[in-house]
Design a protein around this motif. Structure first.
Motif, PDB file in Angstrom:
ATOM      1  N   GLN A   1      -5.221  12.852   9.007  1.00  0.00           N
ATOM      2  CA  GLN A   1      -5.365  14.235   9.450  1.00  0.00           C
ATOM      3  C   GLN A   1      -6.521  14.357  10.445  1.00  0.00           C
ATOM      4  O   GLN A   1      -7.615  13.861  10.194  1.00  0.00           O
ATOM      5  N   PRO A   2      -6.287  15.003  11.588  1.00  0.00           N
ATOM      6  CA  PRO A   2      -7.362  15.154  12.568  1.00  0.00           C
ATOM      7  C   PRO A   2      -8.393  16.187  12.098  1.00  0.00           C
ATOM      8  O   PRO A   2      -8.063  17.099  11.334  1.00  0.00           O
TER       9      PRO A   2
ATOM     10  N   GLU B   1       0.854  -1.199   0.000  1.00  0.00           N
ATOM     11  CA  GLU B   1       0.000   0.000   0.000  1.00  0.00           C
ATOM     12  C   GLU B   1       0.890   1.249   0.000  1.00  0.00           C
ATOM     13  O   GLU B   1       1.912   1.267   0.691  1.00  0.00           O
ATOM     14  N   PRO B   2       0.497   2.293  -0.718  1.00  0.00           N
ATOM     15  CA  PRO B   2       1.289   3.534  -0.670  1.00  0.00           C
ATOM     16  C   PRO B   2       1.287   4.139   0.739  1.00  0.00           C
ATOM     17  O   PRO B   2       0.311   3.990   1.469  1.00  0.00           O
ATOM     18  N   LEU B   3       2.381   4.803   1.100  1.00  0.00           N
ATOM     19  CA  LEU B   3       2.488   5.474   2.404  1.00  0.00           C
ATOM     20  C   LEU B   3       2.644   6.972   2.147  1.00  0.00           C
ATOM     21  O   LEU B   3       3.621   7.392   1.555  1.00  0.00           O
ATOM     22  N   SER B   4       1.670   7.755   2.602  1.00  0.00           N
ATOM     23  CA  SER B   4       1.782   9.198   2.344  1.00  0.00           C
ATOM     24  C   SER B   4       2.250   9.954   3.574  1.00  0.00           C
ATOM     25  O   SER B   4       3.096  10.826   3.489  1.00  0.00           O
ATOM     26  N   ASN B   5       1.714   9.637   4.750  1.00  0.00           N
ATOM     27  CA  ASN B   5       2.220  10.222   5.991  1.00  0.00           C
ATOM     28  C   ASN B   5       3.187   9.203   6.597  1.00  0.00           C
ATOM     29  O   ASN B   5       2.828   8.049   6.766  1.00  0.00           O
ATOM     30  N   PRO B   6       4.440   9.621   6.891  1.00  0.00           N
ATOM     31  CA  PRO B   6       5.446   8.651   7.330  1.00  0.00           C
ATOM     32  C   PRO B   6       5.042   7.896   8.590  1.00  0.00           C
ATOM     33  O   PRO B   6       5.503   6.789   8.826  1.00  0.00           O
ATOM     34  N   LEU B   7       4.211   8.519   9.428  1.00  0.00           N
ATOM     35  CA  LEU B   7       3.774   7.839  10.647  1.00  0.00           C
ATOM     36  C   LEU B   7       2.454   7.113  10.400  1.00  0.00           C
ATOM     37  O   LEU B   7       1.873   6.547  11.320  1.00  0.00           O
ATOM     38  N   ASP B   8       1.984   7.163   9.149  1.00  0.00           N
ATOM     39  CA  ASP B   8       0.739   6.504   8.767  1.00  0.00           C
ATOM     40  C   ASP B   8      -0.461   7.064   9.533  1.00  0.00           C
ATOM     41  O   ASP B   8      -1.435   6.361   9.782  1.00  0.00           O
ATOM     42  N   LEU B   9      -0.361   8.328   9.939  1.00  0.00           N
ATOM     43  CA  LEU B   9      -1.461   8.957  10.672  1.00  0.00           C
ATOM     44  C   LEU B   9      -2.361   9.693   9.689  1.00  0.00           C
ATOM     45  O   LEU B   9      -1.915  10.167   8.663  1.00  0.00           O
TER      46      LEU B   9
END
Lengths: 102, 483
Positions: A60-61, A50-58
């Motif tokens: 957006q709140p 799967e692609p990873l866009s946020n390095p922490l995989d979080l």
């Protein structure tokens, strides 16, 4: 991956950059090896990844939709190249009714 | 006032041995004396600095001053500073007076620190040599014919020449760790989300992270205490507890498991750098750490993945510079498209244009999956490599750069060779991890650095690991001659 002169001109237009004719060849020459180099990515099998866009995989709140900032139009327009009566000025986009398409 | 740690400056200020105004005047004097040659500052804010110093002195006199009050700091010119030019090293923003303070700037101001000025940098933080600045290259204080590294080259050179006790930087692919290594000082890039990006001009939003330069890991700990923390104005800021980083600096390293990635120690690594790293490993063994070979198999692919993701995000972020609301505007545009195109082409330098073009191409119809999505998949593999490694070790150790500083002009005509010099730092940004670089030796008079990488939010462990090494060695105490 080799770019043609037309590719370079098209990319420049998409990025809203004006390239003088004599620089087109320069960018063909400089960008092609970089695009060729990044194609090394194909060495990795990523069919199950799967692609990873946020390095922490979080993700957006979210926050409540409420006003938190005061109006700072004057401060922001003080640094604008051209303003008038609180509006940002740009070259005329539509000239009279003739150019108006319904 | 030279060679003093932040803790010593704090003590001198609180015991009234010196005043903040005296300290500030001392460093402003050094900037005047040496920076014509180094070019490490774009703007020196003498008047505001002396006012801030006077306020700090008043707080010190009243006994209301915090631990960093009255101590000077330089801000990389990528952080917005209200009422002060914030150029990002670009002609595009040569006329830009920021209307607000970045959260990082606000935090240091609130702590009573004194901003001396704004430091030079590669344009929009794109570069590894500081030669892409609109304001001219920065010189390496160890040898004026060499680059200081980049993109935070001004901050690194200013700290190395002791024109300021500390400086901020930003690190998207190594822009703090690489110049710290090349200038012989300590630099930390915190975990992605640890430091607010609000008011930090964006280059590649999923990689950019603010951090610090100082003489030692101990100084970095004092400063990170103020810099780190959640900010609701940055949607990628993480609400994670900020420990007092100074409390664990002296923890024993007995039993610390340090990983050595076999991919970092390959034949292309400079022999003398490899020897210096070996000496550091011996030192750590004496301190009780154990070493384990690990593998980060996707290290080589991190550079191609980075040079898709970073330009893609750059092309998107830099679309905001349109000549309408702020920044450079071309003369006499004949229509709106001409306004956009000429304002941007006149305002951006060559490396920025190259990256915008690569990014635009990678995001364009028909190429998005093959480039951008592919790169993001590799990014997950890179992250996975680190997650696996941190099951076996606490810290990863290796060189910061494959070579010491190179000569000014040596790599400017070959952008790809410049990109390849980021081999040890880039994967850390893709994985969002914290990394620190500390001095570990010299090659023919030029400093080299060791990089320590930690798992997410383990900055305290990194600072502790670096500090205990610095107590046992003296590389960090070496200073360039002539300053």
């Amino acid at each position: 991956m080799s770019l043609t002169a037309d590719d370079v001109k098209k990319i420049a237009h998409l990025a809203r950059l004006s390239l003088p004719e004599e620089e087109v060849a320069l960018y063909m020459q400089q960008l092609s090896p970089i695009l060729h180099f990044v194609k090394q990515m194909n060495q990795a099998d990523t069919s199950q990844v799967e692609p990873l866009s946020n390095p922490l995989d979080l993700s957006q709140p979210l926050r409540p939709d409420k006003v938190t900032e005061p109006n700072q139009r004057t401060a922001f327009q003080a640094i604008a190249p051209q303003v008038e009566a609180g509006l940002y000025l740009v070259p005329q986009v539509m000239e009279g009714e003739d150019n108006y398409v319904e | 006032m030279l060679n003093k740690s932040i803790a010593e400056l704090n003590h001198a200020l609180h015991t009234k041995k010196i005043s903040s105004v005296e300290l500030t005047q001392f460093f402003l004097g050094r900037i005047k004396q040496f920076d014509t040659e180094l070019n490490s500052f774009i703007t020196v804010t003498e008047e505001q600095a002396l006012q801030a110093a006077a306020r700090a002195d008043a707080q010190l006199a009243q006994g209301t001053a915090g631990p960093l009050a009255g101590i000077p700091i330089a801000q990389k010119d990528i952080f917005c500073t209200q009422g002060v030019k914030t150029s990002c090293g670009s002609k595009m923003l040569d006329n830009f007076i920021a209307p607000y303070d970045a959260t990082v700037v606000k935090r240091f101001n609130a702590a009573g620190m004194v901003m001396l000025g704004k430091t030079n940098m590669d344009e929009f933080a794109m570069g590894s040599s500081n030669e892409n600045s609109y304001y001219g290259p920065v010189k390496n204080p160890w040898h004026l014919g060499y680059v200081p590294g980049g993109s935070s080259g001004g901050s690194a050179a200013a700290v190395a020449a002791q024109l300021t006790p500390a400086a901020t930087g930003t690190d998207t692919g190594g822009s703090i760790r690489q110049p710290a290594a090349l200038c012989g000082i300590s630099g930390i890039k915190p975990t992605y989300g640890r430091v607010s990006r609000y008011g930090m001009i964006a280059f590649a939003s999923s990689l950019d992270q603010g951090g610090l330069f100082a003489k030692t890991a101990e100084d970095l700990a004092w400063l990170l205490n103020v810099m780190a923390g959640f900010d609701e104005n940055d949607s990628t800021s993480v609400a994670h507890d900020v420990p007092d980083y100074t409390l664990t600096l002296n923890d024993s390293l007995k039993g610390l498991r340090i990983g050595l990635p076999k991919e970092f120690f390959n034949p292309s690594l400079d022999k003398e750098i490899a020897n210096a790293i070996q000496a550091a490993i011996k030192e750590y063994e004496k301190l009780g750490a154990t070493f384990h070979e690990i593998s980060l198999p996707n290290t080589a692919l991190s550079i191609p993945a980075y040079y898709v993701i970073a330009p893609a995000e750059c092309s998107s972020n830099l679309a905001r510079f349109d000549g309408v609301r702020y920044g450079h505007r071309c003369k006499n545009p004949h229509d709106l498209e001409d306004l956009y195109k000429r304002s941007r082409s006149e305002g951006f330098g060559k490396e920025v244009v190259r990256r915008i073009m690569i990014g635009t191409y990678a995001l364009s119809t028909g190429y998005y999956d093959a480039y951008y999505i592919k790169a993001q998949k590799i990014r997950r593999l890179v992250r996975q490599d680190f997650d696996d490694a941190f099951k076996k070790v606490d810290v990863i150790l290796g060189p910061t750069t494959p070579t010491p500083a190179f000569k000014l002009g040596e790599k400017t005509s070959d952008p790809l060779s410049m990109y390849l010099s980021d081999i040890y730092t880039i994967a850390v940004n893709l994985a969002g991890l914290p990394g620190i670089s500390v001095p570990v030796g010299f090659i023919q008079g030029l400093p080299i650095g060791m990089q320590l990488i930690g798992h997410s939010f383990k900055e305290a462990r990194l600072l502790n690991t670096a500090h205990v090494y610095q107590k046992a060695t003296d590389w960090h105490t070496k200073k360039p001659e002539g300053f």
